[in-house]
Structures are given as structure tokens and as C-alpha cells.
Design an enzyme around this catalytic site. Structure first.
Site, PDB file in Angstrom:
ATOM      1  NE  ARG A 110      -3.432  -2.370   2.846  1.00 47.89           N
ATOM      2  CZ  ARG A 110      -3.125  -3.459   3.524  1.00 47.89           C
ATOM      3  NH1 ARG A 110      -1.923  -3.558   4.116  1.00 47.89           N
ATOM      4  NH2 ARG A 110      -3.969  -4.468   3.630  1.00 47.89           N
TER       5      ARG A 110
ATOM      6  CE  LYS B  19      -8.072  -1.994   5.094  1.00 48.21           C
ATOM      7  NZ  LYS B  19      -8.554  -2.127   3.696  1.00 48.21           N
TER       8      LYS B  19
END
Length: 307
Positions: free
Chosen positions: A139, A164
Site C-alpha cells: 500500500r 492496516k
């Protein structure tokens, strides 16, 4: 409410937006004069449905949050009304852009050939950063949060911290990426301490998300890849990594049932549902390939979107 937030965060959830929503609920309880030890239906329904112009997705988030809070209260001896989830969650309508190998080559060449400037370090940073995002399925936030201490070029690994779902992981890099990072370190981090951000700005600070995205759009333009208001996005490099990986495994006859958990862990997914989405996407893009192994993949490929 504070105890519930602590409990959820200890289990790996960040619960930032939920924390703000609980502050709103706390204010609502104060405004209506509620002083009970458990939640009742009138209180919950007033908070969830009292604002007529709210979107259904917002009401769904309220229902989900208060039902979890009510379940927690019940377990500690405070009987509470558990709100049913009857509103519709927000639908994900974005279709990822999967770069072809030719497009990736053009994109990376555009970053490689960007002219140097004495007031910018992008000609040193970007060609490594975007290759790392694609080559490791990262990401954008994971790449920008990397510090020098997190990039081990002896072992050839990246350490991703507080990602996350608050999941940490260590992932290997390809040998070509390790070699590129070694050259990058000689240019960028010869005198850096271990706490320095790996992809830093000219002011030795963390590179800004918006700056990275603005540069990415320039490289797309130079690579001849059209950009609309909906993408391609930097996150689509991660999507492309997953699809290309699964496609390669199928073509080389790998057993996906054995490799699937490794890909899920590599990507930092909380469970297999997020990874299953990429298998569905691969099946949609390459039906002729997936059909060859349909008998063994039938129970893995989900019917619809799972991410």
C-alpha cells in the site's frame, strides 16, 4: 465506551472513525439526559435514525458500532439492546486498473528518465519507490512509512509496521529490488540515521501522499496511460502485483490451495476474503487461464466481490 475502544484496538483494529462516532454518541447521551448502565432501544434508535438526511451507509456504521458496544456491555453484566443491522453498507464500485507488463515498463521508464533538478530528489526516489510498491504489493502508506531501519538489504526484507488492521509483517524482496535499493542507499542514505524515512522529501521529512500521487499522474501521462478522475491509482500497482502473481502461478501449474495463505500473509490481509477478491479479479481478466484449473479452484473463487 472507553473500555470497548481499548478492547477493539488491542485485538488489532485502529477504530479511529469509530472512536469519533462514539464521541458523537456520548454527546447524544448527554443531550437526551441518558444515565443508564446499558443501551435501550429508544436510545439506540434515536442515535441511529434520528437524523433523516443521513446516508444509509452512515446508519449502517452506527448500527454496526452500537451492536458491538451492546454485545460488550452484555458480556460484562449490563443487559443492552443489540441493534439489528438493517441499513445498507457503502458499496465499492471502483474497478481496479490492472497494468499490463508493457504499461508497467513504460511507467517505470518514465520515472527512470525524469530529469534531475537541484531542488528535488524525485529523480532518485520515485523509480525505486514505485517499483517497490509493485514488486512487494505494498500500500502507498506502507511504502511512505518505511524507515531506513525497516529495509534490511542483508536479508533482503522489508518490515512493515502498524499497517492496516494494525498488522505487522516481514516480507522478502526480489534480488533485482535489493540491488536497486543498495544503489539508492548510496545516493540517498549515506549519512542517514536509522530513523530516517526511507522515501524522504528534500526537507528530510516523510514524503507526502499527495506529492507521490501528483508525480504518479505525471509518469502515467509520459507513459501514454490515460488517467481519468477514477484512476489508475497508485494502489492499482498492488492490485496488478496480486493478479500477475496469481496468473503466473496458474500458468506454471502451482497448487494455489497451498500458496494462497502465503499470498494473504504477504499482503497483510486480516483474512482470506481480501485475497479471494484478487482471485475473482484474475478469473474475470483471464477466463481462459482459470478455466484450466476450475475444478480445483471452484471452492476458492468467490461468487462476488469480497473486498
Amino acid at each position: 465506551m472507553q473500555e470497548y475502544l481499548v478492547l477493539m484496538r488491542m485485538t488489532g483494529f485502529q477504530y479511529k472513525r469509530q472512536g469519533r462516532m462514539l464521541e458523537m454518541f456520548d454527546q447524544y447521551c448527554y443531550d437526551v439526559g441518558f444515565t443508564g448502565d446499558g443501551l435501550d432501544a429508544e436510545l439506540v434508535n434515536g442515535f441511529c435514525y434520528g437524523v433523516y438526511y443521513e446516508k444509509a451507509s452512515t446508519r449502517y456504521q452506527k448500527e454496526k458500532l452500537l451492536s458491538g458496544l451492546a454485545e460488550h456491555l452484555c458480556t460484562i453484566g449490563n443487559p443492552s439492546y443489540i441493534c439489528p443491522r438493517k441499513s445498507a453498507p457503502k458499496k465499492r464500485t471502483y474497478t481496479p486498473y490492472i497494468f499490463s507488463q508493457e504499461e508497467l515498463g513504460n511507467l517505470f521508464r518514465a520515472a527512470d528518465t525524469y530529469p534531475s533538478h537541484r531542488l528535488s530528489n524525485r529523480h532518485i526516489v520515485d523509480h525505486v519507490m514505485f517499483r517497490l510498491i509493485y514488486g512487494c504489493g505494498l500500500r502507498l502508506s506502507e511504502a511512505l512509512n518505511l524507515k531506513l531501519k525497516d529495509v534490511d538489504l542483508t536479508e533482503g526484507t522489508l518490515t512493515i509496521l502498524h499497517s492496516k488492521n494494525n498488522k505487522d509483517r516481514k516480507i522478502p524482496m526480489a534480488a533485482s529490488l535489493v540491488d536497486r535499493c543498495k544503489k539508492y542507499n548510496r545516493e540517498m542514505h549515506l549519512f542517514s540515521d536509522q530513523e530516517t524515512y526511507y522515501f524522504k522529501s528534500t526537507f528530510n521529512r516523510r514524503l507526502d501522499n499527495s506529492t507521490a500521487y501528483r508525480r504518479f499522474r505525471e509518469y502515467l501521462w509520459h507513459a501514454g496511460i490515460p488517467h481519468s478522475g477514477r484512476g489508475p491509482r497508485i494502489h492499482d500497482l498492488r492490485h496488478a502485483y496480486c493478479v500477475h502473481c496469481l496468473k503466473r502461478w496458474v500458468l506454471t501449474g502451482k497448487d494455489l490451495t497451498n500458496l494462497f495463505p502465503y499470498l494473504s500473509a504477504y499482503l497483510g490481509h486480516a483474512d482470506f476474503r481480501g485475497t479471494q477478491y484478487y482471485l475473482r479479479l484474475t478469473a474475470d481478466l483471464y477466463p481462459d487461464i482459470i478455466s484450466k484449473t476450475e475444478a480445483t479452484l471452484g471452492y476458492i473463487i468467490p461468487e462476488g466481490r469480497c473486498l
